[in-house]
Design a protein around this motif. Sequence first.
Motif, PDB file in Angstrom:
ATOM      1  N   GLU A 459       0.836  -1.206   0.000  1.00 43.63           N
ATOM      2  CA  GLU A 459       0.000   0.000   0.000  1.00 43.63           C
ATOM      3  C   GLU A 459       0.873   1.260   0.000  1.00 43.63           C
ATOM      4  N   ASN A 460       1.985   1.228   0.791  1.00 40.26           N
ATOM      5  CA  ASN A 460       2.905   2.377   0.789  1.00 40.26           C
ATOM      6  C   ASN A 460       3.490   2.593  -0.597  1.00 40.26           C
ATOM      7  N   ALA A 461       3.892   1.467  -1.252  1.00 35.68           N
ATOM      8  CA  ALA A 461       4.472   1.577  -2.600  1.00 35.68           C
ATOM      9  C   ALA A 461       3.453   2.211  -3.539  1.00 35.68           C
ATOM     10  N   HIS A 463       0.844   4.189  -2.624  1.00 34.56           N
ATOM     11  CA  HIS A 463       0.635   5.586  -2.202  1.00 34.56           C
ATOM     12  C   HIS A 463       1.735   6.521  -2.646  1.00 34.56           C
ATOM     13  N   TYR A 464       3.018   6.040  -2.518  1.00 31.61           N
ATOM     14  CA  TYR A 464       4.135   6.966  -2.737  1.00 31.61           C
ATOM     15  C   TYR A 464       4.815   6.783  -4.097  1.00 31.61           C
ATOM     16  N   THR A 465       4.074   6.157  -5.054  1.00 34.48           N
ATOM     17  CA  THR A 465       4.601   6.058  -6.421  1.00 34.48           C
ATOM     18  C   THR A 465       3.676   6.888  -7.325  1.00 34.48           C
ATOM     19  N   LYS A 487       9.551  -3.349  -4.309  1.00 32.21           N
ATOM     20  CA  LYS A 487      10.421  -2.320  -4.904  1.00 32.21           C
ATOM     21  C   LYS A 487       9.550  -1.390  -5.733  1.00 32.21           C
ATOM     22  N   ASP A 488       9.691  -0.086  -5.516  1.00 33.47           N
ATOM     23  CA  ASP A 488       8.882   0.841  -6.323  1.00 33.47           C
ATOM     24  C   ASP A 488       9.755   1.907  -6.963  1.00 33.47           C
ATOM     25  N   THR A 489       9.160   2.589  -7.925  1.00 32.45           N
ATOM     26  CA  THR A 489       9.887   3.680  -8.593  1.00 32.45           C
ATOM     27  C   THR A 489       9.277   5.009  -8.133  1.00 32.45           C
ATOM     28  N   TYR A 506       5.477   8.592  12.528  1.00 28.56           N
ATOM     29  CA  TYR A 506       6.507   9.370  11.831  1.00 28.56           C
ATOM     30  C   TYR A 506       6.188   9.372  10.338  1.00 28.56           C
ATOM     31  N   ARG A 507       6.012  10.567   9.805  1.00 27.23           N
ATOM     32  CA  ARG A 507       5.708  10.693   8.384  1.00 27.23           C
ATOM     33  C   ARG A 507       6.625  11.739   7.780  1.00 27.23           C
ATOM     34  N   VAL A 508       7.159  11.430   6.596  1.00 25.27           N
ATOM     35  CA  VAL A 508       8.079  12.397   5.969  1.00 25.27           C
ATOM     36  C   VAL A 508       7.306  13.656   5.581  1.00 25.27           C
ATOM     37  N   GLU A 509       6.169  13.457   4.876  1.00 19.61           N
ATOM     38  CA  GLU A 509       5.325  14.613   4.493  1.00 19.61           C
ATOM     39  C   GLU A 509       3.946  14.356   5.061  1.00 19.61           C
ATOM     40  N   ARG A 512       0.888  14.835   2.602  1.00 17.00           N
ATOM     41  CA  ARG A 512       0.770  13.819   1.554  1.00 17.00           C
ATOM     42  C   ARG A 512       0.249  12.497   2.165  1.00 17.00           C
ATOM     43  N   SER A 513       0.754  12.169   3.342  1.00 16.26           N
ATOM     44  CA  SER A 513       0.341  10.945   4.009  1.00 16.26           C
ATOM     45  C   SER A 513      -1.155  10.993   4.291  1.00 16.26           C
ATOM     46  N   ARG A 514      -1.596  12.187   4.797  1.00 13.54           N
ATOM     47  CA  ARG A 514      -3.026  12.321   5.121  1.00 13.54           C
ATOM     48  C   ARG A 514      -3.884  12.163   3.878  1.00 13.54           C
ATOM     49  N   GLY A 518      -3.058   7.806   4.932  1.00 14.01           N
ATOM     50  CA  GLY A 518      -2.051   7.166   5.801  1.00 14.01           C
ATOM     51  C   GLY A 518      -2.236   7.581   7.259  1.00 14.01           C
ATOM     52  N   THR A 519      -1.897   6.684   8.158  1.00 15.32           N
ATOM     53  CA  THR A 519      -2.033   6.972   9.596  1.00 15.32           C
ATOM     54  C   THR A 519      -0.675   7.225  10.256  1.00 15.32           C
ATOM     55  N   GLY A 520       0.400   6.896   9.565  1.00 19.05           N
ATOM     56  CA  GLY A 520       1.744   7.038  10.172  1.00 19.05           C
ATOM     57  C   GLY A 520       2.086   5.836  11.044  1.00 19.05           C
ATOM     58  N   LEU A 521       1.247   4.805  10.981  1.00 21.11           N
ATOM     59  CA  LEU A 521       1.508   3.627  11.822  1.00 21.11           C
ATOM     60  C   LEU A 521       1.865   2.381  11.005  1.00 21.11           C
ATOM     61  N   GLY A 522       1.720   2.477   9.687  1.00 24.68           N
ATOM     62  CA  GLY A 522       1.902   1.301   8.819  1.00 24.68           C
ATOM     63  C   GLY A 522       3.242   0.607   9.016  1.00 24.68           C
ATOM     64  N   LEU A 523       4.346   1.365   8.893  1.00 23.86           N
ATOM     65  CA  LEU A 523       5.670   0.733   9.001  1.00 23.86           C
ATOM     66  C   LEU A 523       5.986   0.294  10.435  1.00 23.86           C
ATOM     67  N   SER A 524       5.380   1.017  11.407  1.00 25.19           N
ATOM     68  CA  SER A 524       5.555   0.605  12.802  1.00 25.19           C
ATOM     69  C   SER A 524       4.932  -0.782  13.007  1.00 25.19           C
TER      70      SER A 524
HETATM   71  P1  ADP Z   1       1.846   6.236   6.434  1.00 27.51           P
HETATM   72  O1  ADP Z   1       0.570   5.744   6.885  1.00 27.51           O
HETATM   73  O2  ADP Z   1       2.045   7.693   6.563  1.00 27.51           O
HETATM   74  O3  ADP Z   1       2.224   5.723   5.107  1.00 27.51           O
HETATM   75  P2  ADP Z   1       3.925   4.526   7.328  1.00 27.51           P
HETATM   76  O4  ADP Z   1       4.360   4.172   8.687  1.00 27.51           O
HETATM   77  O5  ADP Z   1       3.454   3.431   6.483  1.00 27.51           O
HETATM   78  O6  ADP Z   1       2.892   5.672   7.467  1.00 27.51           O
HETATM   79  O7  ADP Z   1       5.137   5.202   6.607  1.00 27.51           O
HETATM   80  C1  ADP Z   1       5.820   6.223   7.277  1.00 27.51           C
HETATM   81  C2  ADP Z   1       6.358   7.226   6.292  1.00 27.51           C
HETATM   82  O8  ADP Z   1       7.347   6.629   5.499  1.00 27.51           O
HETATM   83  C3  ADP Z   1       5.354   7.670   5.299  1.00 27.51           C
HETATM   84  O9  ADP Z   1       4.586   8.759   5.804  1.00 27.51           O
HETATM   85  C4  ADP Z   1       6.193   8.066   4.128  1.00 27.51           C
HETATM   86  O10 ADP Z   1       6.634   9.375   4.270  1.00 27.51           O
HETATM   87  C5  ADP Z   1       7.357   7.130   4.184  1.00 27.51           C
HETATM   88  N1  ADP Z   1       7.219   5.987   3.264  1.00 27.51           N
HETATM   89  C6  ADP Z   1       6.834   4.747   3.575  1.00 27.51           C
HETATM   90  N2  ADP Z   1       6.894   3.933   2.498  1.00 27.51           N
HETATM   91  C7  ADP Z   1       7.335   4.668   1.478  1.00 27.51           C
HETATM   92  C8  ADP Z   1       7.606   4.419   0.090  1.00 27.51           C
HETATM   93  N3  ADP Z   1       7.443   3.236  -0.484  1.00 27.51           N
HETATM   94  N4  ADP Z   1       8.092   5.442  -0.668  1.00 27.51           N
HETATM   95  C9  ADP Z   1       8.288   6.647  -0.129  1.00 27.51           C
HETATM   96  N5  ADP Z   1       8.014   6.970   1.165  1.00 27.51           N
HETATM   97  C10 ADP Z   1       7.545   5.987   1.959  1.00 27.51           C
END
Ligand code: ADP
Length: 555
Positions: A459-461, A463-465, A487-489, A506-509, A512-514, A518-524
């Motif tokens: 889902e992250n791939a 969202h952020y592609t 792997k994404d581009t 923790y979210r980079v932007e 954009r996440s909102r 995104g909840t900021g909890l996915g990777l956690s």
């Molecule tokens: P979110 O719900 O915001 O996606 P995640 O915990 O899944 O929260 O990811 C944390 C942050 O990591 C994201 O807000 C995003 O900035 C960055 N991120 C995660 N996966 C990717 C990805 N495939 N490409 C670019 N940025 C990513």
Amino acid sequence: MKKKIVIINSIVVFVMLILVFGLGVLVTKNNNLENANTQVKTLTKVYSNYYKADTNIVVSEQDIRVTIIDKNGVVLFDNVNDFSKMENHLEREEIISALSGENKTIIRNSETLNKELLYYAEKVEIDGDYVFVRVAVPIQTINSYITKSIPLMLCFLFIIFGAEALISIVLNTLALKPLGFVKNGLQSLNNGNYKPIQLTKKDRELNELFTQINEIGEKLSDTINTLNDERDKLNYILNHITNGVIVIGENGEVVLANDNALKIFNITSQIVGKSYVSITDSKLVLDNIQKALQENSSLIFDFESIDRNYVATFKNIEKGFYILILADVTDSRKNEAMRSEFFANASHELKTPLTALRGFNDLALLGEKDETIKSYLMQMDKDIKRVLVLIDDMLKLSKLEHTKAENIVSVDMLEVANEVIEELKPKIVQKGLDISICGSGKLKANKDDVFILQKNLIENAVHYTEQGGKIEISIKTENGKKVFTVKDTGIGIDSAHQTRIFERFYRVEKSRSRQTGGTGLGLSIVKHIAERYNASISLESKIGVGTTISVFFNK
Ligand code: ADP
């Protein structure tokens, strides 16, 4: 030392005295023999003349034996024996030597008298004929002289020996006295209350030596004091740090243990110098130390002692030493547990009213004709949905923290990945993403865990592609590990953020996440699931190029 010198001195003097005494006896014996020789020769001369004048010889001295022998060896006279019974004397050595003219004294045991005698004979011419006049002196006289002198000599010897021993003791005591001063000085240095050696007024050489020893002593004393201060400081610091610290040598012996370490393991006896096995009865701790020592590796492990929780770090600190640091994490663990309990409770409490709210909102939306109010209600629905997703993620995290994996089955990772893709299809199609999947592999795990992990990564791939981008999913076995890679581009992650994106919220932007929901909890959540299965995660990402995230499962 003093005793040894006195004993050696005494032995040397004793041996010397014995030698001198022996030499004295030898010289005396030789002198006496020489005197006896002269005596016997003189007496022979005297009795020869006497015989020439008068053949009736009278011998007044008892010790002297005079014998007259005719040319045929027949004994004509003997003052000691009955000469008529005496055997022929022509073969006697002294007679043969007298006959040959080379007179010499002979020492022989007299068979007739049964004692050692010194014999001497002379050929005496009388009226154209000749006889032999022989005189014998008992050698015993000489030996008895020596024997008599022995007690006196021995007495003398012991007096000299005693005097020498006494002198030796006195001299040695005087000579070794300075050594006593040095000994006292060194002893005071050893006891830590260094006192310099007092200089004497008499001996300049000794004073020079004492001055040098004093200088060395002062330097050593300073060094010892500095080292003691340093050691005290180190001990003070070690005993006042909150962690327990134990240093172990390469042979497994305890080199150092601070007060806290003793408290943690409830050690009351001396532990330094003993084997590490005497630290504790805990099999877990001992096994871990043994393993780290054998493998020469570092280890971190949790253990409990006297109802408290500790994290132990065992490290090789080089030069053959290992350090065991024990951190008390009881309070932080309690706080953490309380925090996550609150997190779970709050999520639960919020979920019910929000679900009801969403229901009411749906109802209101159904009957509403006014377009403006309708749009507000729709926005509200969207927000409530987002909060519900967030609450779901929070509950998932809480569950992962508080429960162990259940319902472990063989999970087909390819099958799960296809299910995830199916679920995300609308978004994939909407963004025109090229998604591919290759490889396959099975994993012993809870199927929901695998699904949630894969979904969050894919889902992250998505969202952020950007529109038209590419996503490659691969499942393979590498070095005995099952590897799941996405792997994404996409937009990529700046290196400054890469270490933090696995933290909660923790979210980079943020915006954009909102936008993407995104909840900021996915990777956690991904990190927690990976930890559950002892899996490790790797991340490679470059801004504008894309991101690759892999999870390595052990089985
Ligand atoms: P979110 O719900 O915001 O996606 P995640 O915990 O899944 O929260 O990811 C944390 C942050 O990591 C994201 O807000 C995003 O900035 C960055 N991120 C995660 N996966 C990717 C990805 N495939 N490409 C670019 N940025 C990513």
